[in-house]
Write an enzyme that holds these catalytic residues in place. Sequence first.
Site: not given
Ligand code: MGD
Ligand code: MGD
Ligand code: MO
Length: 730
Positions: A96, A98
């Site tokens: 899993y 990105w």
């Molecule tokens: N800059 C940036 N943007 C991203 C990402 C990133 O790593 N960096 N990751 C991307 C990815 S993979 C995803 S999945 C999305 C995630 O998108 P989301 O899951 O919507 O984003 P988060 O920033 O984790 O959370 C948004 C807000 O939810 C609020 N929250 C948390 N728990 C609760 C609760 O129980 N109730 C209420 N009402 N609010 C709550 C928190 O205050 C938090 O700031 O973002 C994407 N966008």
């Molecule tokens: N506590 C907490 N944990 C969370 C979340 C949260 O809300 N709270 N959010 C979750 C969510 S929504 C998500 S999506 C995950 C994200 O979790 P990940 O998707 O695992 O996070 P990334 O840091 O994007 O990791 C991608 C990795 O791929 C590597 N990479 C980039 N390009 C390439 C390539 O071309 N080839 C290879 N082999 N590697 C490459 C990067 O260096 C990096 O280490 O985290 C989750 N974890």
């Molecule tokens: Mo995500």
Amino acid sequence: MTATSSSHWGAFRVGGSGPALRVTPRPGDPDPSPLLGNIAAAHRHRSRVARPALRRHRAGRGYDSFEEVTWDTALDVVAEALAGVPDRSAIFGGSYGWASAGRFHHAQSQLHRFLALGGGFTGSRNSYSLGASLVAFPHLVGPRGAHDVIRAGTDWPVIAAHTDLVVAFGGIRTANAYVTPGGRATHDFRGHLRAATARGLRVASLSPLRDDLSPELRGEWLPIRPGTDVAVMLALIHVLAAEGLADLDFLRRHTVGADRLLADVKEKTPAWASAESGLPAESIVDLARRMAAGRTLVTVSWSLQRAPYGEQPLWAGLALAAALGQIGLPGGGFGHGYGSMGDVGGGRIPYRLPTFPQVPNPVRDFIPCALVADLLLRPGEQFDYDGRRRTFPPVELVYWAGGNPFHHHQDLGRLRRAFARPRTVVVHEPYWTATARHADVVLPVTTPLERDDLGAGRGDTHLIAMQAADRPYAEARDDYAIFADLADRLGYRPAFTEGRTTREWLRHLYEGWREPHGLPGFDEFWALGELELPGRREDTVLFAGFRAGRPLDTPSGRIELYSGTVAAFGYDDCPGAPTYFRPEPAPIVLICNQPPTRLHSQLDMGAVSRDSKVHGREPLRMNPADAAARGIRAGDIVRVHNETGSLLAGVVLSGDCMPGVAQLSTGAWFDPSAPDVATCVHGNPNALTADAGTSRLSQGCTGQQARVEISLFTGPLPPVLAYVPPLEFP
Ligand SMILES: Nc1nc2c(c(=O)[nH]1)N[C@H]1C(S)=C(S)[C@@H](COP(=O)(O)OP(=O)(O)OC[C@H]3O[C@@H](n4cnc5c(=O)[nH]c(N)nc54)[C@H](O)[C@@H]3O)O[C@H]1N2
Ligand SMILES: Nc1nc2c(c(=O)[nH]1)N[C@H]1C(S)=C(S)[C@@H](COP(=O)(O)OP(=O)(O)OC[C@H]3O[C@@H](n4cnc5c(=O)[nH]c(N)nc54)[C@H](O)[C@@H]3O)O[C@H]1N2
Ligand SMILES: [Mo]
């Protein structure tokens, strides 16, 4: 020379090379992401993996140093390890993560094709993003309806034109919307918000953090204790029903289970919900009245389902929208993930983008992705998932390319114990991440700056020619080239490559795709650097067809406010109708949201991410009153701890956090180098999140919240070693 390129946070231009590499935004992007500022410093950072490396077997995975070897040696070791696992279900290749933007070099696609052609692998399903949504919604609105809710919701221009009030559970965060998987050439999100605000749209943001409401929007912050949204949703339905504002006709014609819901909310008074959530009862009554007075969109951010019982706010939010009766009307009804990702409400292109072809996986075993530690720790044991009991296969080899489980998974101490189990762990990485450090074999891979590709995300405006801007770092190779050579050693290179080089694949994918759309040939496209995707639409109204009479593909054809299917599973943690589960009390609830300074753990060493750190630790925001009560001041280092683990972080005081809530984004590189001080001395929140699924229905990730105590740290501050390659350790 300037090259065109792209990332999950947007398209850009690159000039120069090596340490002098310069990144500038794509000229046509009206609102480029600040995250572009991370790229240059990361390009030749010391944390790059330079050469293939093998673990020196001494103390155990994650504790050992590595020795650099030749590509031939490393590939022989990996090929031999793969050949040594005849039972292919014992190879875990879920991988899993990105990875990077780019439709050909997408690391998981490369790995999955390679492993499937070699006989198969145990895979993983769903995502950390949407673990509960992807399993729950098919029961509530049918599989097709679930696809629409998650991937084809009402578009922003429709909201801007029609909606009076957005009731946003979890807010609408600008920082998150810069990101779209695969990239986005035109960041129009804030432009849409400004247009909507100018027309009169107002937002009620129910969230523990004030700045979850984008500054472009007007409205109010209604602070709510994390995990209590369902109580407020049910109380809002209570008020609608009690005051004759519920649309009983809509409920009768378009839902099942409404009678039960209306009976259930009789007890769910605003006073009751106020005691649960901290929101004044009058605010709840007032909000319900305003919702019924105009065109209202109820939206639930993805974060709400990344928590214990994460299925419930989806279900209760949908029930609330159904009670208002505006589902299927332009700008009204229900939405999921506005402000979670740039492609939510961000338009659609009504055809597929060019994609590296996959082959079926002969192995049927899989896990929901957030059960990875259980998979490795509990071979042969059973787990519940979506109405079935399944068995964890014994795993001998773990293969990860394009993800960072030692960033993304919960309870990283437990994950370390899990990763100690398999015979072999292979990781492809451009960087020495914590995951690379827990491998036996680390193979250095290129970044998108070092290879050619095609870039576009869902609903994108343009296809970008991602042009190599620099030579590969040291001995780094493309994932594709590595798998081609491994397939060669294992006797199936022709099946994997189909005889094509990377350039030939790009041409092949592009040419096979472009013709029906009347787009120029490959060479012309490549010379242009980008082309506009034709036929893009921004006029989707979620469930308009359903409202007009087309049934959903649920058992009843309607929205299931009560699901006989889910009820029959007999899960006490996910019964047949929306249910409020009171969150466990805690001194402080830590919100572990997405970082505004980077994408997950990617480019944590980049300029924007590094500039945000406090004494080199991840910033933790907390309410001044909570800090004062603990003798903590701005700029202090604190130890955040609970029964799962502990971390060090640097304090920022902010009234944007409601009392009792602190916030620490994910993604600081996990650094367990001083275990006597903290599980992570750099500030990765997964040092102390609990490794438990949302419920037995979905088994989704619950990492969004942790229950913690925060104390002033006064000991000698250990250095952060997360970026130091583990080559010279004793
Ligand atoms: N800059 C940036 N943007 C991203 C990402 C990133 O790593 N960096 N990751 C991307 C990815 S993979 C995803 S999945 C999305 C995630 O998108 P989301 O899951 O919507 O984003 P988060 O920033 O984790 O959370 C948004 C807000 O939810 C609020 N929250 C948390 N728990 C609760 C609760 O129980 N109730 C209420 N009402 N609010 C709550 C928190 O205050 C938090 O700031 O973002 C994407 N966008
Ligand atoms: N506590 C907490 N944990 C969370 C979340 C949260 O809300 N709270 N959010 C979750 C969510 S929504 C998500 S999506 C995950 C994200 O979790 P990940 O998707 O695992 O996070 P990334 O840091 O994007 O990791 C991608 C990795 O791929 C590597 N990479 C980039 N390009 C390439 C390539 O071309 N080839 C290879 N082999 N590697 C490459 C990067 O260096 C990096 O280490 O985290 C989750 N974890
Ligand atoms: Mo995500």
